[in-house]
Design a protein around this motif. Structure first.
Motif, mmCIF file in Angstrom:
data_model
loop_
_atom_site.group_PDB
_atom_site.id
_atom_site.type_symbol
_atom_site.label_atom_id
_atom_site.label_comp_id
_atom_site.label_asym_id
_atom_site.label_seq_id
_atom_site.Cartn_x
_atom_site.Cartn_y
_atom_site.Cartn_z
ATOM 1 N N LEU A 28 -66.309 -7.040 65.299
ATOM 2 C CA LEU A 28 -66.433 -6.892 63.915
ATOM 3 C C LEU A 28 -66.533 -8.329 63.377
ATOM 4 O O LEU A 28 -65.626 -9.110 63.339
ATOM 5 N N SER A 29 -67.613 -8.684 62.785
ATOM 6 C CA SER A 29 -67.743 -10.006 62.093
ATOM 7 C C SER A 29 -67.571 -9.765 60.537
ATOM 8 O O SER A 29 -67.377 -10.533 59.779
ATOM 9 N N GLY A 30 -68.262 -8.630 60.300
ATOM 10 C CA GLY A 30 -68.331 -8.403 58.659
ATOM 11 C C GLY A 30 -68.900 -6.884 58.519
ATOM 12 O O GLY A 30 -68.848 -6.263 59.235
ATOM 13 N N PHE A 31 -68.895 -6.783 57.105
ATOM 14 C CA PHE A 31 -69.458 -5.457 56.511
ATOM 15 C C PHE A 31 -70.446 -5.679 55.467
ATOM 16 O O PHE A 31 -70.526 -6.788 54.772
ATOM 17 N N VAL A 32 -71.263 -4.767 55.332
ATOM 18 C CA VAL A 32 -72.184 -4.598 54.082
ATOM 19 C C VAL A 32 -72.143 -3.283 53.596
ATOM 20 O O VAL A 32 -72.143 -2.506 54.218
ATOM 21 N N GLN A 33 -72.383 -3.363 52.137
ATOM 22 C CA GLN A 33 -72.890 -2.049 51.290
ATOM 23 C C GLN A 33 -74.212 -2.391 50.773
ATOM 24 O O GLN A 33 -74.279 -3.452 49.904
ATOM 25 N N PHE A 34 -75.074 -1.747 51.162
ATOM 26 C CA PHE A 34 -76.516 -1.357 50.257
ATOM 27 C C PHE A 34 -76.430 -0.704 49.250
ATOM 28 O O PHE A 34 -76.708 0.371 49.323
ATOM 29 N N PHE A 35 -75.904 -1.116 48.038
ATOM 30 C CA PHE A 35 -75.485 -0.366 46.919
ATOM 31 C C PHE A 35 -76.872 0.032 45.983
ATOM 32 O O PHE A 35 -77.302 -1.055 45.724
ATOM 33 N N PRO A 36 -77.465 1.219 45.834
ATOM 34 C CA PRO A 36 -78.665 1.308 45.090
ATOM 35 C C PRO A 36 -78.585 1.167 43.597
ATOM 36 O O PRO A 36 -77.828 2.216 43.212
ATOM 37 N N VAL A 40 -83.060 -2.229 42.155
ATOM 38 C CA VAL A 40 -82.206 -3.492 42.737
ATOM 39 C C VAL A 40 -81.318 -2.913 43.873
ATOM 40 O O VAL A 40 -81.012 -1.537 44.133
ATOM 41 N N THR A 41 -81.141 -3.646 44.864
ATOM 42 C CA THR A 41 -80.123 -3.443 45.793
ATOM 43 C C THR A 41 -79.078 -4.281 45.695
ATOM 44 O O THR A 41 -79.486 -5.658 45.635
ATOM 45 N N ARG A 42 -77.835 -3.746 45.552
ATOM 46 C CA ARG A 42 -76.867 -4.832 45.312
ATOM 47 C C ARG A 42 -75.889 -4.816 46.817
ATOM 48 O O ARG A 42 -75.604 -3.763 47.118
ATOM 49 N N LEU A 43 -75.814 -6.015 47.176
ATOM 50 C CA LEU A 43 -75.113 -6.273 48.476
ATOM 51 C C LEU A 43 -73.417 -6.355 47.892
ATOM 52 O O LEU A 43 -73.034 -7.172 47.086
ATOM 53 N N GLY A 44 -72.762 -5.427 48.778
ATOM 54 C CA GLY A 44 -71.271 -5.690 48.603
ATOM 55 C C GLY A 44 -70.973 -6.230 50.265
ATOM 56 O O GLY A 44 -71.497 -5.540 51.124
ATOM 57 N N LEU A 45 -70.431 -7.399 50.238
ATOM 58 C CA LEU A 45 -70.286 -7.994 51.496
ATOM 59 C C LEU A 45 -68.966 -8.423 51.696
ATOM 60 O O LEU A 45 -68.286 -8.890 50.893
ATOM 61 N N GLY A 46 -68.644 -8.430 53.144
ATOM 62 C CA GLY A 46 -67.339 -9.368 53.666
ATOM 63 C C GLY A 46 -67.645 -9.936 54.889
ATOM 64 O O GLY A 46 -68.041 -9.268 55.711
ATOM 65 N N LEU A 47 -67.079 -11.026 55.125
ATOM 66 C CA LEU A 47 -67.207 -11.727 56.277
ATOM 67 C C LEU A 47 -65.563 -11.899 56.794
ATOM 68 O O LEU A 47 -64.734 -12.204 56.245
ATOM 69 N N ARG A 48 -65.578 -11.516 58.299
ATOM 70 C CA ARG A 48 -64.115 -11.933 58.752
ATOM 71 C C ARG A 48 -63.421 -12.960 58.538
ATOM 72 O O ARG A 48 -64.312 -14.125 58.361
ATOM 73 N N PRO A 49 -62.332 -13.032 57.652
ATOM 74 C CA PRO A 49 -61.798 -14.278 57.243
ATOM 75 C C PRO A 49 -61.664 -15.505 58.292
ATOM 76 O O PRO A 49 -61.884 -16.650 57.994
ATOM 77 N N THR A 50 -61.501 -15.197 59.457
ATOM 78 C CA THR A 50 -61.465 -16.133 60.417
ATOM 79 C C THR A 50 -63.010 -17.022 60.613
ATOM 80 O O THR A 50 -63.172 -18.207 61.377
ATOM 81 N N GLN A 61 -75.862 -17.804 57.480
ATOM 82 C CA GLN A 61 -76.485 -17.027 58.215
ATOM 83 C C GLN A 61 -76.255 -15.557 58.116
ATOM 84 O O GLN A 61 -77.280 -14.752 58.100
ATOM 85 N N PHE A 62 -75.062 -15.284 58.035
ATOM 86 C CA PHE A 62 -74.668 -13.895 57.571
ATOM 87 C C PHE A 62 -75.452 -13.283 56.475
ATOM 88 O O PHE A 62 -75.884 -12.146 56.402
ATOM 89 N N VAL A 63 -75.452 -14.191 55.339
ATOM 90 C CA VAL A 63 -76.152 -13.298 54.034
ATOM 91 C C VAL A 63 -77.696 -13.268 54.278
ATOM 92 O O VAL A 63 -78.013 -12.426 53.992
ATOM 93 N N HIS A 64 -78.065 -14.355 55.202
ATOM 94 C CA HIS A 64 -79.685 -14.146 55.282
ATOM 95 C C HIS A 64 -79.825 -12.949 56.037
ATOM 96 O O HIS A 64 -80.977 -12.284 56.087
ATOM 97 N N LEU A 65 -79.117 -12.564 57.182
ATOM 98 C CA LEU A 65 -79.049 -11.440 57.970
ATOM 99 C C LEU A 65 -79.115 -10.042 56.963
ATOM 100 O O LEU A 65 -79.867 -9.298 57.314
#
Length: 128
Positions: A28-36, A40-50, A61-65
Motif C-alpha cells: 500500500l502506497s496510498g489511498f484516494v476518494q473520488f468524491f462526487p 466536480v470530482t473532489r479528491l481525498g487522498l493520502g500517501l504513506r508517510p514514509t 507523481q502520485f497526485v498525477h496518477l
C-alpha cells in the motif's frame, strides 16, 4: 464506523468512491476518494508517510496518477481537493501537480474548526 454510520462503512460508497494505490510489490502506497459533487470530482487522498518528502517527486507523481484516474472516470468535471492551510509540503506538491488555491475557509474537523484551502486542478489533461 458501522455503529456511527460513517460513509466508509457503506459498501456501495466504498466500492464507488475509494481506491487503494499499491506499488509494484503490492504494498500500500496510498489511498484516494473520488468524491462526487455536482460538476466536480473532489479528491481525498493520502500517501504513506514514509513516502512523503522524498526528493524523487513521488508525491507529485502520485497526485498525477489520481488526476488521471479522475479524468478517466469523469472527463468533463472539474477536479479539486481540500488541504489544511498549515500543510505547506502538501500545498507545494499539489501546486507542482497543477493545482492552484481558489478559496480559503474554516470548517469542522473531528478535532475542531480548522482553516482549509480549496485547490483546483488547472493542468493539462493527463488521460493518455
Amino acid at each position: 464506523m458501522l455503529r456511527e454510520q460513517a460513509e466508509f462503512a457503506d459498501p456501495q460508497i466504498r466500492a464507488e468512491q475509494y481506491r487503494a494505490v499499491v506499488d509494484e510489490n503490492g504494498i500500500l502506497s496510498g489511498f484516494v476518494q473520488f468524491f462526487p459533487i455536482v460538476g466536480v470530482t473532489r479528491l481525498g487522498l493520502g500517501l504513506r508517510p514514509t513516502l512523503c518528502g522524498k526528493a524523487s517527486g513521488i508525491g507529485t507523481q502520485f497526485v498525477h496518477l489520481l488526476v488521471q484516474e479522475a479524468q478517466r472516470r469523469t472527463p468533463q468535471q472539474e477536479i479539486d481537493l481540500e488541504v489544511l492551510v498549515w500543510n505547506e509540503r502538501a500545498i507545494q506538491t499539489y501546486e507542482r501537480a497543477g493545482f492552484t488555491i481558489t478559496d480559503t475557509y474554516n470548517k469542522w474537523t473531528p478535532t475542531g474548526m480548522a482553516d482549509f484551502h480549496c485547490m483546483v486542478y488547472n493542468g493539462p489533461s493527463l488521460i493518455w
